[in-house]
Structure formats: structure tokens, C-alpha cells
Design a protein around this motif. Structure first.
Motif, short mmCIF file in Angstrom:
data_model
loop_
_atom_site.label_atom_id
_atom_site.label_comp_id
_atom_site.label_asym_id
_atom_site.label_seq_id
_atom_site.Cartn_x
_atom_site.Cartn_y
_atom_site.Cartn_z
N MET A 1 0.84 -1.17 0.00
CA MET A 1 0.00 0.00 0.00
C MET A 1 0.89 1.25 0.00
O MET A 1 1.94 1.27 0.63
CB MET A 1 -0.90 -0.04 1.24
N LEU A 2 0.44 2.28 -0.67
CA LEU A 2 1.18 3.54 -0.73
C LEU A 2 0.44 4.60 0.08
O LEU A 2 -0.78 4.62 0.13
CB LEU A 2 1.31 4.00 -2.18
N ARG A 3 1.23 5.47 0.71
CA ARG A 3 0.64 6.52 1.53
C ARG A 3 1.53 7.76 1.48
O ARG A 3 2.75 7.66 1.48
CB ARG A 3 0.51 6.03 2.96
N PHE A 4 0.91 8.95 1.46
CA PHE A 4 1.63 10.22 1.50
C PHE A 4 1.72 10.74 2.93
O PHE A 4 0.78 10.60 3.70
CB PHE A 4 0.91 11.28 0.64
N TYR A 5 2.86 11.39 3.23
CA TYR A 5 3.05 12.08 4.50
C TYR A 5 3.63 13.45 4.20
O TYR A 5 4.44 13.59 3.28
CB TYR A 5 4.04 11.33 5.41
N LYS A 6 3.24 14.44 4.98
CA LYS A 6 3.80 15.79 4.85
C LYS A 6 4.94 15.95 5.84
O LYS A 6 4.82 15.58 7.01
CB LYS A 6 2.73 16.84 5.13
N VAL A 7 6.04 16.51 5.37
CA VAL A 7 7.21 16.75 6.22
C VAL A 7 6.94 17.98 7.08
O VAL A 7 6.59 19.04 6.58
CB VAL A 7 8.48 16.95 5.37
N VAL A 8 7.11 17.81 8.38
CA VAL A 8 6.95 18.90 9.35
C VAL A 8 8.26 19.01 10.11
O VAL A 8 8.75 18.02 10.65
CB VAL A 8 5.77 18.61 10.31
N GLY A 9 8.84 20.19 10.13
CA GLY A 9 10.09 20.39 10.85
C GLY A 9 11.30 20.29 9.93
O GLY A 9 11.19 20.07 8.73
N ALA A 10 12.48 20.45 10.55
CA ALA A 10 13.73 20.53 9.78
C ALA A 10 14.71 19.41 10.11
O ALA A 10 15.87 19.48 9.75
CB ALA A 10 14.39 21.88 10.03
N SER A 11 14.26 18.36 10.77
CA SER A 11 15.20 17.32 11.23
C SER A 11 15.86 16.54 10.09
O SER A 11 16.89 15.93 10.30
CB SER A 11 14.51 16.34 12.18
N MET A 12 15.27 16.58 8.89
CA MET A 12 15.85 15.82 7.78
C MET A 12 16.43 16.71 6.68
O MET A 12 16.76 16.22 5.61
CB MET A 12 14.79 14.88 7.19
#
Length: 99
Positions: free
Chosen positions: A1-12
Motif C-alpha cells: 500500500m502507498l501513503r503520502f506524509y507531509k514533512v513537518v520540521g527541519a530534522s531531515m
């Protein structure tokens, strides 16, 4: 299964920036390897994106030591090891936010 996530913050950063989206492959039996980027349901920090630094195998259980790409990220010591059940998915693709 595929899923989208939004990046929050600057840790990466510089790999992923605030507002980017990532597409993840969610598969409960996936065998992750070192240096892969994963989305994790962390018991303390909720949903986070981190890189697998190392894998510890104890019996049939695998534990993952995570790091952020940004030196200012939450330390690995604070994150601790996470188990396979905490990993929500493998990041396959980044969709960059317009900057």
C-alpha cells in the motif's frame, strides 16, 4: 500500500524540507536496511521521518537506531531503538514544496 506524509520540521534537511511530501510504501513484512529513510510512529515523538543508522537483531526481533540528516535533529539517544512495528513505511519518493 502507498501513503503520502507531509514533512513537518527541519530534522531531515537538506534531504527533506518543511512542507515537502513523501510517498511511502507500507508493508508490514518489509525488511529494512541501513541508510533507508522511513516514516516512524514513535511512542514519544509521534509520526517522524528518519534515516536508519543501524539495525540490531535479537532473536527474531529487529530494532532500528534512527538519525536525522540535520545535525540539529533530535538525537538518536533521545529517540532510542524502535521496533519493526513502529515503522509505518519506507520513503520511496519526495515531492518538493515550492520554495
Amino acid at each position: 500500500m502507498l501513503r503520502f506524509y507531509k514533512v513537518v520540521g527541519a530534522s531531515m534537511t537538506p534531504t527533506f524540507y518543511q512542507g515537502d511530501y513523501v510517498l511511502c510504501l507500507t508493508w508490514p513484512l518489509f525488511r529494512f536496511t541501513e541508510s533507508q529513510v522511513v516514516v516512524v510512529n514513535h511512542p514519544k515523538y509521534q509520526t517522524i521521518i528518519k534515516r536508519i543508522k543501524c539495525i540490531q537483531q535479537i532473536s527474531d526481533n529487529r530494532s532500528y537506531w534512527l538519525v536525522g540528516d540535520n545535525p540539529q535533529s533530535t538525537s538518536s539517544q533521545e529517540l532510542g531503538f524502535v521496533t519493526q512495528k513502529n515503522i509505518a513505511g519506507l520513503v520511496l519518493l519526495k515531492i518538493a514544496n515550492k520554495r
